[in-house]
Design an enzyme around this catalytic site. Structure first.
Site, PDB file in Angstrom:
ATOM      1  CG  ASN A  42      -1.639   1.148   1.557  1.00  0.00           C
ATOM      2  OD1 ASN A  42      -1.953   2.194   0.575  1.00  0.00           O
ATOM      3  ND2 ASN A  42      -2.353   1.450   2.728  1.00  0.00           N
ATOM      4  CE  LYS A  99      -0.172   3.023   4.513  1.00  0.00           C
ATOM      5  NZ  LYS A  99      -0.108   3.253   6.025  1.00  0.00           N
ATOM      6  CG  HIS A 115      -5.674   1.802   5.463  1.00  0.00           C
ATOM      7  ND1 HIS A 115      -5.152   2.956   6.149  1.00  0.00           N
ATOM      8  CD2 HIS A 115      -4.693   1.062   5.334  1.00  0.00           C
ATOM      9  CE1 HIS A 115      -4.020   2.463   6.832  1.00  0.00           C
ATOM     10  NE2 HIS A 115      -3.648   1.491   5.871  1.00  0.00           N
ATOM     11  CD  GLU A 131      -2.804   5.581   6.907  1.00  0.00           C
ATOM     12  OE1 GLU A 131      -2.462   5.596   5.539  1.00  0.00           O
ATOM     13  OE2 GLU A 131      -1.683   4.869   7.687  1.00  0.00           O
ATOM     14  CD  GLU A 142      -3.239  -2.299   7.488  1.00  0.00           C
ATOM     15  OE1 GLU A 142      -2.345  -2.816   6.991  1.00  0.00           O
ATOM     16  OE2 GLU A 142      -3.846  -1.332   7.213  1.00  0.00           O
ATOM     17  N   GLY A 148       2.494   2.572  10.786  1.00  0.00           N
ATOM     18  CA  GLY A 148       3.550   3.698  10.618  1.00  0.00           C
ATOM     19  C   GLY A 148       4.180   3.758  11.858  1.00  0.00           C
ATOM     20  CB  SER A 182       5.409  -1.663  12.129  1.00  0.00           C
ATOM     21  OG  SER A 182       5.048  -0.084  12.358  1.00  0.00           O
TER      22      SER A 182
HETATM   23  P1  PGA Z   1       3.108   0.484   7.597  1.00  0.00           P
HETATM   24  O1  PGA Z   1       1.431   0.692   6.759  1.00  0.00           O
HETATM   25  O2  PGA Z   1       3.440  -0.773   7.156  1.00  0.00           O
HETATM   26  O3  PGA Z   1       3.692   1.557   7.315  1.00  0.00           O
HETATM   27  O4  PGA Z   1       2.638   0.217   9.098  1.00  0.00           O
HETATM   28  C1  PGA Z   1       0.852  -0.493   6.878  1.00  0.00           C
HETATM   29  C2  PGA Z   1      -0.793  -0.092   6.319  1.00  0.00           C
HETATM   30  O5  PGA Z   1      -1.241   0.865   6.601  1.00  0.00           O
HETATM   31  O6  PGA Z   1      -1.345  -0.791   5.280  1.00  0.00           O
END
Ligand code: PGA
Length: 253
Positions: free
Chosen positions: A9, A11, A98, A100, A170, A176, A216
């Site tokens: 992803n 982003k 997601h 976010e 997640e 992140g 992460s």
């Molecule tokens: P990250 O994001 O690997 O940067 O923690 C995972 C995601 O949001 O899908």
């Protein structure tokens, strides 16, 4: 049996030319047999990149995904991107729900229901994200949170539709942040998610459902996470932006 999948992803990162280079690097690595051919490799670049990236990748080896889609089929919805538009340029999967998008853009179960049904109607695969925030985990509510997220959207689907869904657990506190769920924490909740699916659709459907871990995940911890029996791969953010890191995770299987 279910498929192991590693999905990137991206982003809101990379320019189009940077994204095309990244996609070419991944596609070449996968096509040259640098990974186990059984592992599904998915990349989800930003909307602006999808057409150009789609022109450059080997679609037999790399599945092109979008990070979101519109709730409506077409019409006067300024700024939106429809599922049909995505399908017309070779997109085969869409990330939905997601954290976010839930947090910053107010996505609700109602909007997600509309989106998931449109994605399925167009024979594409939803990668449906669920997960709790830190306060919910600390209060021991994580099981209830994922149950509610699953029941209110995914469990409205017919078994036939559900078979096309990829689930991504997640934990929001791990996205992140550099803090990863321990493999025990991941396994515990993945097993719980699979149990819920089994109670709703039966063990065969549950056994065939791919459940990804996200948050992460990087080459150094992927092996431990993916070795858990109910962790079938990952949804990768930060570590999907470099060919070596992403392929390091893909090659974990
Ligand atoms: P990250 O994001 O690997 O940067 O923690 C995972 C995601 O949001 O899908």
């Amino acid at each position: 049996m279910r498929k192991n999948i590693v999905a990137g992803n991206w982003k809101m990162n990379t320019t189009v030319s940077e994204g095309v280079e990244l996609a070419k690097g991944i596609s070449n690595a996968v096509s040259n047999g640098i990974n186990n051919a059984e592992t599904g490799v998915v990349i989800a670049p930003p909307f602006t990149h999808l057409y150009a990236v789609g022109e450059q990748i080997n679609h037999d080896k790399v599945c092109l995904a979008a990070q979101d889609c519109a709730t409506e089929e077409k019409g006067a919805y300024t700024g939106e991107i429809s599922v049909a538009m995505l399908k017309s340029i070779g997109v085969k999967a869409v990330i939905l729900g997601h954290s976010e998008r839930r947090t910053y853009y107010g996505e609700t179960n109602e909007t997600l229901l509309k989106k998931i049904n449109l994605v399925l109607k167009n024979d594409m695969k939803p990668i449906f994200c669920i997960g709790e925030v830190l306060a919910q985990r600390e209060a021991g509510k994580h099981f209830d949170v994922v149950k509610e997220q699953i029941e209110s959207v995914l469990f409205t689907l017919s078994a036939d539709d559900f078979k096309n869904v990829i689930v991504a657990y997640e934990p929001v506190w791990a996205i992140g942040t550099g803090v990863t769920a321990s493999s025990e924490q991941a396994q515990e909740i993945h097993a719980y998610i699979r149990k819920l699916i089994s109670e709703k659709y039966g063990t065969e459907v549950a056994d065939n459902t791919t459940i990804l871990y996200g948050g992460s995940c990087k080459p150094s911890n992927a092996k431990e996470l993916f070795s858990q029996p109910d962790v079938d791969g990952g949804l990768i953010g930060g570590a999907s932006l470099k060919v070596e890191d992403f392929m390091g995770i893909v090659n974990t299987f």
